[in-house]
Design an enzyme around this catalytic site. Sequence first.
Site, PDB file in Angstrom:
ATOM      1  N   LYS A   1      38.507  18.514 -18.710  1.00 23.33           N
ATOM      2  CA  LYS A   1      37.869  19.360 -19.734  1.00 23.33           C
ATOM      3  C   LYS A   1      38.912  20.100 -20.590  1.00 23.33           C
ATOM      4  CE  LYS A   1      35.495  21.930 -16.859  1.00 23.33           C
ATOM      5  NZ  LYS A   1      35.792  21.399 -15.513  1.00 23.33           N
TER       6      LYS A   1
ATOM      7  N   ARG B   1      28.670  27.695 -15.869  1.00 19.33           N
ATOM      8  CA  ARG B   1      28.869  27.067 -14.562  1.00 19.33           C
ATOM      9  C   ARG B   1      27.711  27.337 -13.613  1.00 19.33           C
ATOM     10  NH1 ARG B   1      34.704  26.617 -14.731  1.00 19.33           N
ATOM     11  NH2 ARG B   1      35.659  25.782 -12.868  1.00 19.33           N
TER      12      ARG B   1
ATOM     13  N   ARG C   1      48.259  18.251 -10.081  1.00 19.93           N
ATOM     14  CA  ARG C   1      48.412  19.366 -11.017  1.00 19.93           C
ATOM     15  C   ARG C   1      48.986  20.594 -10.293  1.00 19.93           C
ATOM     16  NH1 ARG C   1      43.164  21.395 -14.152  1.00 19.93           N
ATOM     17  NH2 ARG C   1      42.783  22.566 -12.268  1.00 19.93           N
TER      18      ARG C   1
ATOM     19  N   ARG D   1      49.526  26.436 -10.304  1.00 20.97           N
ATOM     20  CA  ARG D   1      48.262  27.182 -10.201  1.00 20.97           C
ATOM     21  C   ARG D   1      47.928  27.411  -8.746  1.00 20.97           C
ATOM     22  NH1 ARG D   1      43.184  25.403 -13.859  1.00 20.97           N
ATOM     23  NH2 ARG D   1      42.083  25.887 -11.936  1.00 20.97           N
TER      24      ARG D   1
ATOM     25  N   ARG E   1      36.226  24.431  -4.340  1.00 19.17           N
ATOM     26  CA  ARG E   1      35.795  24.404  -5.740  1.00 19.17           C
ATOM     27  C   ARG E   1      34.829  23.258  -5.996  1.00 19.17           C
ATOM     28  NH1 ARG E   1      41.490  24.251  -8.021  1.00 19.17           N
ATOM     29  NH2 ARG E   1      40.553  23.557  -9.969  1.00 19.17           N
TER      30      ARG E   1
HETATM   31  P1  ADP Z   1      38.703  23.946 -12.847  1.00 15.78           P
HETATM   32  O1  ADP Z   1      37.587  23.504 -13.738  1.00 15.78           O
HETATM   33  O2  ADP Z   1      39.879  23.041 -12.908  1.00 15.78           O
HETATM   34  O3  ADP Z   1      38.241  24.269 -11.483  1.00 15.78           O
HETATM   35  P2  ADP Z   1      38.932  26.488 -14.278  1.00 15.78           P
HETATM   36  O4  ADP Z   1      40.221  26.852 -14.892  1.00 15.78           O
HETATM   37  O5  ADP Z   1      37.797  26.179 -15.193  1.00 15.78           O
HETATM   38  O6  ADP Z   1      39.294  25.298 -13.342  1.00 15.78           O
HETATM   39  O7  ADP Z   1      38.442  27.654 -13.281  1.00 15.78           O
HETATM   40  C1  ADP Z   1      39.260  28.176 -12.266  1.00 15.78           C
HETATM   41  C2  ADP Z   1      38.481  29.224 -11.460  1.00 15.78           C
HETATM   42  O8  ADP Z   1      38.075  30.302 -12.328  1.00 15.78           O
HETATM   43  C3  ADP Z   1      37.186  28.720 -10.840  1.00 15.78           C
HETATM   44  O9  ADP Z   1      37.393  28.120  -9.579  1.00 15.78           O
HETATM   45  C4  ADP Z   1      36.372  30.045 -10.732  1.00 15.78           C
HETATM   46  O10 ADP Z   1      36.787  30.828  -9.647  1.00 15.78           O
HETATM   47  C5  ADP Z   1      36.766  30.777 -11.996  1.00 15.78           C
HETATM   48  N1  ADP Z   1      35.832  30.471 -13.123  1.00 15.78           N
HETATM   49  C6  ADP Z   1      36.145  29.815 -14.266  1.00 15.78           C
HETATM   50  N2  ADP Z   1      35.076  29.731 -15.077  1.00 15.78           N
HETATM   51  C7  ADP Z   1      34.046  30.326 -14.431  1.00 15.78           C
HETATM   52  C8  ADP Z   1      32.673  30.556 -14.727  1.00 15.78           C
HETATM   53  N3  ADP Z   1      32.125  30.123 -15.882  1.00 15.78           N
HETATM   54  N4  ADP Z   1      31.916  31.209 -13.820  1.00 15.78           N
HETATM   55  C9  ADP Z   1      32.440  31.645 -12.676  1.00 15.78           C
HETATM   56  N5  ADP Z   1      33.714  31.460 -12.316  1.00 15.78           N
HETATM   57  C10 ADP Z   1      34.528  30.812 -13.177  1.00 15.78           C
END
Ligand code: ADP
Length: 194
Positions: free
Chosen positions: A14, A89, A128, A134, A145
């Site tokens: 994404k 999400r 990654r 990260r 996750r």
């Molecule tokens: P990825 O999609 O690779 O898991 P992101 O960078 O989108 O990584 O998100 C990393 C973390 O940030 C998630 O595991 C969550 O804890 C938090 N997070 C990101 N976006 C949201 C969201 N829309 N609602 C709740 N938590 C979020």
Amino acid sequence: MFNLVLFGPPGSGKGTQSENIVKSYQLQHISTGDLLRSEVSRHTPLGTEAKKYMDQGMLVPDEVVIGMISSKIDETPDARGFVFDGFPRTRTQAEALDKLLEFKNTKIHLVLSLEVPEQDLIARLVNRGITSGRSDDNEEVITARIKEYHSKTEPVARYYNEHGKLERVPGHNSVPDTFKLLSKHITKYLLPVA
Ligand code: ADP
């Protein structure tokens, strides 16, 4: 205005594809992951609260994320449109986003769901973690996750499907090939600028 949700599990690409889309179509990128990581690195109260969840692979509470999105949208009132990456999400977030956009006399036009086989996702994320540093890209947190994704985030795809907005796009090919597939859907609404 044209507003797109780029949907998919962790590691589906994404972030990478959002960068390509916002450049080509001159849209505003909103990534909740990036916004949260920025709060964490600046040690803000929001960041300190969010970190507890992120480090465990759990979703940050809806109200925290929704408030953050709302102020981010307000920062660029003249945007040509937004690409939402990693948001919504949960179904609650999706409903809140619809309300926020309705208030601005606009809506989500299209939801593109990147579909990648699970074994590819884990490999990509572990990889990654080695290069990005990260803290949530280690195998234990990745598994958490993906579990959160199945239980809380997949219902968002159903929500948009019920509204006739969801298109599924294979995401296991190369970055440029996947971008071409995504573009085919976007150009039905908007022509590329670059
Ligand atoms: P990825 O999609 O690779 O898991 P992101 O960078 O989108 O990584 O998100 C990393 C973390 O940030 C998630 O595991 C969550 O804890 C938090 N997070 C990101 N976006 C949201 C969201 N829309 N609602 C709740 N938590 C979020």
